[in-house]
Design a protein around this motif. Structure first.
Motif: not given
Length: 84
Positions: A64-73
């Motif tokens: 799978h290809l996972r795409v996500g967002l994070t609030a961490l620098d």
């Protein structure tokens, strides 16, 4: 309003199995399925649209290809996690 930045680049912090081109606009997984996380150089603005384009794929892998967002620098992710 959402803004579009056509020159988005990847952050210099990334997983061990990621290689960035000289312009940091293309990321390539070099081996295995782990340690493949990469991040944008700049944080996304609220409502900003981003594009992920797959230019080629490698045969012989099932996954799978996972795409996500994070609030961490990403600068503070040492070491970079193995998986998302």
């Amino acid at each position: 309003a959402a803004r579009c930045r056509l020159t988005a680049r990847f952050h210099h912090v990334h997983g061990a199995n990621v290689r960035l081109d000289a312009s940091r606009t293309r990321a390539t997984r070099v081996e295995s399925f782990a340690h493949g996380l990469c991040f944008s150089q700049e944080p996304l603005a609220p409502g900003q649209i981003f594009l992920v384009e797959i230019e080629e794929k490698e045969r012989g892998w099932c996954g799978h290809l996972r795409v996500g967002l994070t609030a961490l620098d990403p600068q503070h992710l040492q070491p970079v996690p193995e998986y998302s």
